[in-house]
Design an enzyme around this catalytic site. Sequence first.
Site, short mmCIF file in Angstrom:
data_model
loop_
_atom_site.label_atom_id
_atom_site.label_comp_id
_atom_site.label_asym_id
_atom_site.label_seq_id
_atom_site.Cartn_x
_atom_site.Cartn_y
_atom_site.Cartn_z
N SER A 142 0.95 -1.13 -0.14
CA SER A 142 -0.02 -0.09 -0.10
C SER A 142 0.82 1.01 -0.03
O SER A 142 1.61 1.44 0.81
CB SER A 142 -1.08 0.03 0.99
OG SER A 142 -1.74 1.18 1.30
N LYS A 167 -1.15 -0.58 -4.36
CA LYS A 167 -2.39 -0.05 -3.98
C LYS A 167 -1.76 1.41 -3.89
O LYS A 167 -0.70 1.57 -3.04
CB LYS A 167 -3.11 -0.62 -2.91
CG LYS A 167 -3.96 0.21 -2.07
CD LYS A 167 -4.84 -0.50 -1.20
CE LYS A 167 -5.10 0.46 -0.10
NZ LYS A 167 -5.75 -0.47 0.93
N LYS A 169 -2.86 5.37 -2.61
CA LYS A 169 -3.98 6.19 -1.99
C LYS A 169 -4.36 7.44 -2.88
O LYS A 169 -3.25 8.07 -3.33
CB LYS A 169 -3.38 6.90 -0.59
CG LYS A 169 -3.14 5.52 0.65
CD LYS A 169 -4.59 4.91 0.97
CE LYS A 169 -4.28 4.21 2.09
NZ LYS A 169 -5.57 3.48 2.60
N ASP A 194 -7.21 3.35 -3.31
CA ASP A 194 -8.10 3.48 -2.29
C ASP A 194 -8.14 5.15 -1.88
O ASP A 194 -7.24 5.88 -1.35
CB ASP A 194 -7.21 2.71 -1.07
CG ASP A 194 -8.10 2.72 0.08
OD1 ASP A 194 -9.30 3.29 0.38
OD2 ASP A 194 -7.46 2.13 1.14
N GLU A 219 -11.23 1.36 -4.13
CA GLU A 219 -11.54 1.16 -2.70
C GLU A 219 -12.47 2.43 -2.15
O GLU A 219 -11.71 3.52 -1.90
CB GLU A 219 -10.40 0.70 -1.98
CG GLU A 219 -10.55 0.22 -0.48
CD GLU A 219 -9.45 -0.49 0.09
OE1 GLU A 219 -8.33 -0.50 -0.66
OE2 GLU A 219 -9.41 -0.59 1.02
N ASP A 244 -14.55 -1.09 2.11
CA ASP A 244 -13.50 -1.34 3.45
C ASP A 244 -14.31 -0.77 4.53
O ASP A 244 -14.83 -1.63 5.27
CB ASP A 244 -12.17 -0.50 2.88
CG ASP A 244 -11.34 -0.48 4.31
OD1 ASP A 244 -11.65 -1.05 5.39
OD2 ASP A 244 -10.07 0.09 4.13
N LYS A 274 -10.44 -6.82 6.57
CA LYS A 274 -9.88 -6.68 7.48
C LYS A 274 -10.33 -7.49 9.01
O LYS A 274 -11.32 -6.81 9.49
CB LYS A 274 -9.80 -5.02 7.88
CG LYS A 274 -9.01 -4.44 6.80
CD LYS A 274 -8.93 -2.70 7.28
CE LYS A 274 -8.16 -2.21 6.04
NZ LYS A 274 -8.12 -0.64 6.12
N GLY A 302 -5.18 -4.21 5.51
CA GLY A 302 -4.35 -4.02 6.84
C GLY A 302 -4.63 -2.77 7.18
O GLY A 302 -5.33 -1.83 6.96
O1 OSB Z 1 -7.80 2.07 4.02
O2 OSB Z 1 -6.49 0.21 3.76
C1 OSB Z 1 -6.77 1.17 4.23
C2 OSB Z 1 -3.79 1.88 6.54
C3 OSB Z 1 -4.18 2.42 7.67
C4 OSB Z 1 -5.70 2.53 7.69
C5 OSB Z 1 -6.66 2.19 6.60
C6 OSB Z 1 -5.99 1.69 5.66
C7 OSB Z 1 -4.47 1.35 5.39
C8 OSB Z 1 -3.86 0.79 4.51
C9 OSB Z 1 -2.45 0.20 4.62
O3 OSB Z 1 -4.10 1.26 3.24
C10 OSB Z 1 -2.63 -1.13 4.64
C11 OSB Z 1 -1.40 -1.91 5.27
O4 OSB Z 1 -1.56 -2.27 6.59
O5 OSB Z 1 -0.59 -2.55 4.58
MG MG Z 2 -9.11 1.02 2.63
#
Ligand code: OSB
Ligand code: MG
Length: 381
Positions: A142, A167, A169, A194, A219, A244, A274, A302
């Site tokens: 991510s 992935k 953000k 995401d 996402e 999510d 998750k 995660g």
């Molecule tokens: O939205 O998936 C998410 C991390 C913290 C809170 C929300 C998210 C995330 C990530 C990181 O995208 C994913 C990871 O822990 O590898």
């Molecule tokens: Mg997410």
Amino acid sequence: MKIASVEVRQLTLELRAPFTTSFGSYTSFERPFVIVTTTDGRRGVGEAPVLSDPAYKPEADPPSVLASLQSFILPSVATVHAEHGGIESVASLRASYRWTKGAVFAKSAVEAAFWDLEAQEKQLPLWKLWGGERRSFPVGVSIGGKTVEQVLARADEAVGLGFTRLKVKIWPGFDAEPVQALRRRFPRIQLQVDANSSYNLSNWQALKGLDDLDLLLIEQPLFDDDIVEHSQIAPSFKTPICLDESIHSLRDAQAAMLLWERNDALDRLIINIKPPRVSGFDEAIAVAKACRAAGVKTWIGGMLDSAWGKAFNLNFNSLAEIDLPGDHFSPSGPYFKDDIIHGALAAPNGVYELSDRVSAGVDFDWERFGHASRLVYRQEF
Ligand code: OSB
Ligand code: MG
């Protein structure tokens, strides 16, 4: 299982690189952990992988996890334990605090500690305890970068390490540009985005600019608590919409499947499972099975979990019902400067292999955890 005591301890975890999302940048976390000690001296550990504040979603912050554990969840476990002379199973554990609404992250930490104990008692790896079969699978990363340059640099690093799924953000004003740049640089890589609930009903159309980039999924573009509006915009995209934030239970997943089916878009629904966001691995297994039965794809998300939490999620990824690579690693490998296992998790060439070792398959570093964490609460049983 007969419990002697339960402790809640808090640990500072420092990221190796800041992680930026639509709701802000993080550099470290104060993470709650639950440690359950049995009368025969075994210890089980579960993490509540929350961020520093409720910006991702409600009750995903340390104060609310600590309040729920201390005031409601652990006293409920203690009451049932006293009535029955122990806690027989994960099912009876969950039944003890079922009356408490919400608090999914807090509940998941207690449940994870129990799974750890159950695995130790049965001398089984978690993946076997959960009925998993897949021993080896590709894992994703991510990327939470602030600028296009930073996103590309992190993607280069991840691809250099062999990861084959990225992935990234995004948020309003930071979407088409970074994603087009990534697609240009990696024409065939598995790529997904995401938005962490940063779009609304007047600007989600901007995401149509991503629909021709051959993305695996988009996402949680809309509100963190929303399923209905997501199902309404899903038919406007060729790209699957993935939920999510808004999925907390099997019932939520079923509601999403019903609505996507009504809108003729069930082939474009994906669910990010998750386990801590659905209150634990027991519910996560139910979500994975229901999705598979309906042909809805899933993957493991995660929360920037410690290596201990990630090891649980990696074990969960062994289930045959999980379809896509999960968020298990940062673009440069481990997430944190110092972690709480001996050694580090590794996925050579972007593939993780589960071992036959008991429980999470990694060694919890009790010495470091003991020094570095602070006792917040202790309950004798
Ligand atoms: O939205 O998936 C998410 C991390 C913290 C809170 C929300 C998210 C995330 C990530 C990181 O995208 C994913 C990871 O822990 O590898
Ligand atoms: Mg997410």
